[in-house]
Design an enzyme around this catalytic site. Sequence first.
Site, PDB file in Angstrom:
ATOM      1  N   LYS A   1       0.838  -1.203   0.000  1.00  0.00           N
ATOM      2  CA  LYS A   1       0.000   0.000   0.000  1.00  0.00           C
ATOM      3  C   LYS A   1       0.874   1.255   0.000  1.00  0.00           C
ATOM      4  O   LYS A   1       0.616   2.207  -0.753  1.00  0.00           O
ATOM      5  CB  LYS A   1      -0.936  -0.016   1.225  1.00  0.00           C
ATOM      6  CG  LYS A   1      -2.014  -1.086   1.144  1.00  0.00           C
ATOM      7  CD  LYS A   1      -2.771  -1.304   2.454  1.00  0.00           C
ATOM      8  CE  LYS A   1      -3.777  -2.451   2.289  1.00  0.00           C
ATOM      9  NZ  LYS A   1      -4.529  -2.761   3.523  1.00  0.00           N
TER      10      LYS A   1
ATOM     11  N   GLN B   1      -4.315  -1.479   9.812  1.00  0.00           N
ATOM     12  CA  GLN B   1      -4.285  -2.814   9.212  1.00  0.00           C
ATOM     13  C   GLN B   1      -4.813  -3.855  10.202  1.00  0.00           C
ATOM     14  O   GLN B   1      -4.404  -3.883  11.362  1.00  0.00           O
ATOM     15  CB  GLN B   1      -2.842  -3.154   8.772  1.00  0.00           C
ATOM     16  CG  GLN B   1      -2.720  -4.452   7.990  1.00  0.00           C
ATOM     17  CD  GLN B   1      -3.398  -4.427   6.624  1.00  0.00           C
ATOM     18  OE1 GLN B   1      -3.565  -3.369   6.026  1.00  0.00           O
ATOM     19  NE2 GLN B   1      -3.787  -5.576   6.124  1.00  0.00           N
TER      20      GLN B   1
ATOM     21  N   ASP C   1     -10.754   2.950   4.642  1.00  0.00           N
ATOM     22  CA  ASP C   1     -11.159   1.546   4.559  1.00  0.00           C
ATOM     23  C   ASP C   1     -12.678   1.407   4.530  1.00  0.00           C
ATOM     24  O   ASP C   1     -13.199   0.326   4.247  1.00  0.00           O
ATOM     25  CB  ASP C   1     -10.623   0.770   5.769  1.00  0.00           C
ATOM     26  CG  ASP C   1      -9.342   0.003   5.457  1.00  0.00           C
ATOM     27  OD1 ASP C   1      -9.206  -0.456   4.313  1.00  0.00           O
ATOM     28  OD2 ASP C   1      -8.500  -0.127   6.361  1.00  0.00           O
TER      29      ASP C   1
HETATM   30  N1  GUN Z   1      -6.699  -6.833   6.490  1.00  0.00           N
HETATM   31  C1  GUN Z   1      -7.054  -7.596   5.424  1.00  0.00           C
HETATM   32  N2  GUN Z   1      -7.655  -6.816   4.488  1.00  0.00           N
HETATM   33  C2  GUN Z   1      -7.667  -5.559   4.971  1.00  0.00           C
HETATM   34  C3  GUN Z   1      -8.147  -4.315   4.463  1.00  0.00           C
HETATM   35  O1  GUN Z   1      -8.690  -4.202   3.371  1.00  0.00           O
HETATM   36  N3  GUN Z   1      -7.962  -3.245   5.270  1.00  0.00           N
HETATM   37  C4  GUN Z   1      -7.378  -3.335   6.489  1.00  0.00           C
HETATM   38  N4  GUN Z   1      -7.252  -2.232   7.211  1.00  0.00           N
HETATM   39  N5  GUN Z   1      -6.928  -4.466   6.993  1.00  0.00           N
HETATM   40  C5  GUN Z   1      -7.071  -5.578   6.226  1.00  0.00           C
END
Ligand code: GUN
Length: 314
Positions: free
Chosen positions: A52, A96, A119
């Site tokens: 990311k 995350q 998110d």
């Molecule tokens: N863990 C697995 N997928 C995601 C996601 O799309 N966003 C976040 N913040 N954590 C994750």
Amino acid sequence: MSRILDGAAIAAEIKAEVAAEVSQLAAQGIRPGLAAVLVGNVAASQIYVRSKVKTCADLGIYSEMITPPETVTTEEMLALIADLNARDDIDGILIQLPLPGHVDTKRLLDAVSPDKDVDGFHPVNAGRLQAGRLSGKDSALAPCTPAGVIEILKRSGIAIAGKHAVVVGRSDIVGKPAAMLLLHENATVTICHSKTQDLPSITRQADILVAAIGRAGFITPEMIKTEKTGPGATVIDVGINRITEPAEFERFFAGDSKRAESFAKRGSTLVGDVHPKAFAVAGAYTPVPGGVGPLTIAMLMANTVRAARMRRGQ
Ligand code: GUN
């Protein structure tokens, strides 16, 4: 022949659009910024967050990776989030998941300012999404993976309006928001889950089938409306399951020499929630890997730029 929907190509298209938007904003003296918070040492999370942050750099988005130790407390995380909420150079905040068990995940996600919730996990954004506020001032930041599902369908020219979309899985992060987005695109939507009776009879009605269960190869060929009886279903596979057992490998990929080679080399491979043999009977499908996966990061970038604009009243 079933058509393969190339998620990586669509993600590249979206990222190029985001990069162009970032350039436009730069001309106004605005640089969107993302803070990615990664707690502890979960290997998969580290890979995701690095990816990311790297994509931010590629597109000209400012980013910061914040890495509290595994032992961080809920209170310390709340203080960190309050600081990020208050910062003017940060437009998006990503926590995350999963977080360590001793941390109150819900309390933390609720503490993120809805305007910076890239998110789309905050209840305010879930509410805006369900209320159909998808554009304009104070509109929803939609969860990235479901938003990516819609982009794949639209950019592949697959009609949604009036079609029967069946979503298997009702998670807050994927199933529910995917169903809501499909509804706003005027699909007739059915949500199935672990208590659904006679699941195959419902999935076989799907013009668009979204598999978001989290179980390797759960959707089998007899659960799909096939090309033989009309236009085959479009199958969107959101699952990403790593398999390491040779017996399991055989169950999914028997006869696939290319996969066998990579499985032998790495000791594992990825399989979605859809059995690979089920793809063959569909009209179109997203492969794993290379289908929905790449869209998640692309949509995170798009959400960050949208958050930057919305926070400035654009
Ligand atoms: N863990 C697995 N997928 C995601 C996601 O799309 N966003 C976040 N913040 N954590 C994750």
